[in-house]
Design a protein around this motif. Structure first.
Motif, short mmCIF file in Angstrom:
data_model
loop_
_atom_site.label_atom_id
_atom_site.label_comp_id
_atom_site.label_asym_id
_atom_site.label_seq_id
_atom_site.Cartn_x
_atom_site.Cartn_y
_atom_site.Cartn_z
N THR A 53 0.81 -1.22 0.00
CA THR A 53 0.00 0.00 0.00
C THR A 53 0.84 1.26 0.00
OG1 THR A 53 -0.22 -0.26 2.37
CG2 THR A 53 -2.09 -0.97 1.02
N ASP A 54 2.04 1.25 0.59
CA ASP A 54 2.83 2.48 0.62
C ASP A 54 3.39 2.84 -0.75
OD1 ASP A 54 5.62 0.82 1.84
OD2 ASP A 54 3.64 0.34 2.64
N ARG A 55 3.29 1.96 -1.71
CA ARG A 55 3.75 2.28 -3.06
C ARG A 55 3.02 3.51 -3.61
NH1 ARG A 55 6.39 0.60 -7.41
NH2 ARG A 55 5.45 0.75 -9.47
N TYR A 56 1.77 3.68 -3.22
CA TYR A 56 0.95 4.76 -3.77
C TYR A 56 0.80 5.96 -2.85
CZ TYR A 56 0.00 0.89 -6.87
OH TYR A 56 0.15 -0.17 -7.72
N THR A 57 1.41 5.92 -1.67
CA THR A 57 1.38 7.07 -0.78
C THR A 57 2.08 8.23 -1.48
OG1 THR A 57 1.43 5.63 1.15
CG2 THR A 57 2.06 7.93 1.50
N ASP A 58 1.42 9.36 -1.55
CA ASP A 58 1.93 10.56 -2.22
C ASP A 58 2.09 10.39 -3.73
OD1 ASP A 58 2.10 11.87 0.28
OD2 ASP A 58 4.11 11.08 0.61
N LYS A 59 1.68 9.27 -4.28
CA LYS A 59 1.75 9.05 -5.73
C LYS A 59 0.50 8.31 -6.20
CE LYS A 59 6.78 8.54 -5.87
NZ LYS A 59 7.87 7.66 -6.24
N PRO A 60 -0.69 8.88 -6.01
CA PRO A 60 -1.91 8.14 -6.36
C PRO A 60 -2.01 7.78 -7.85
CG PRO A 60 -2.42 10.42 -5.85
CD PRO A 60 -0.98 10.21 -5.49
#
Length: 104
Positions: free
Chosen positions: A2-9
């Motif tokens: 899930t952190d892959r998309y934090t700040d990069k939706p």
């Protein structure tokens, strides 16, 4: 992951685009991407399918999907021959995007 998309939706859509190009986009993610089209259109001032918005936003050429599919197909055969197992399409998409398509 899930952190892959934090700040990069938007990265979620780029990953999904690559998975679709290689024929491995799962139905739940495709449904999500389709549902997000109005938000994508509003965010980027573009019209069209989620795939088209990704292509326009990332400035992908018309040949890119076929090129990615060839890399996947050729690499998959080598991977299976060398390892005796099938490669993970999601991991391929993440690695491909990170190495070749990240804007930053």
């Amino acid at each position: 992951m899930t952190d892959r998309y934090t700040d990069k939706p938007f990265l979620r859509f780029v990953d999904a685009w690559v998975l679709k190009a290689i024929g491995h986009l799962d139905p739940a993610t495709e449904t999500y991407c389709k549902a997000m089209v109005p938000q994508l259109e509003q965010s980027f001032g573009l019209k069209g399918s989620w795939e088209r918005i990704v292509e326009q936003q990332m400035k992908f050429g018309p040949e890119l999907a076929a090129q990615i599919r060839k890399i996947w197909t050729d690499g998959k055969a080598r991977f299976e021959h060398g390892n005796g197992t099938a490669p993970d399409p999601v991991q391929f998409a993440y690695l491909f995007v990170d190495k070749n398509l990240q804007k930053d």
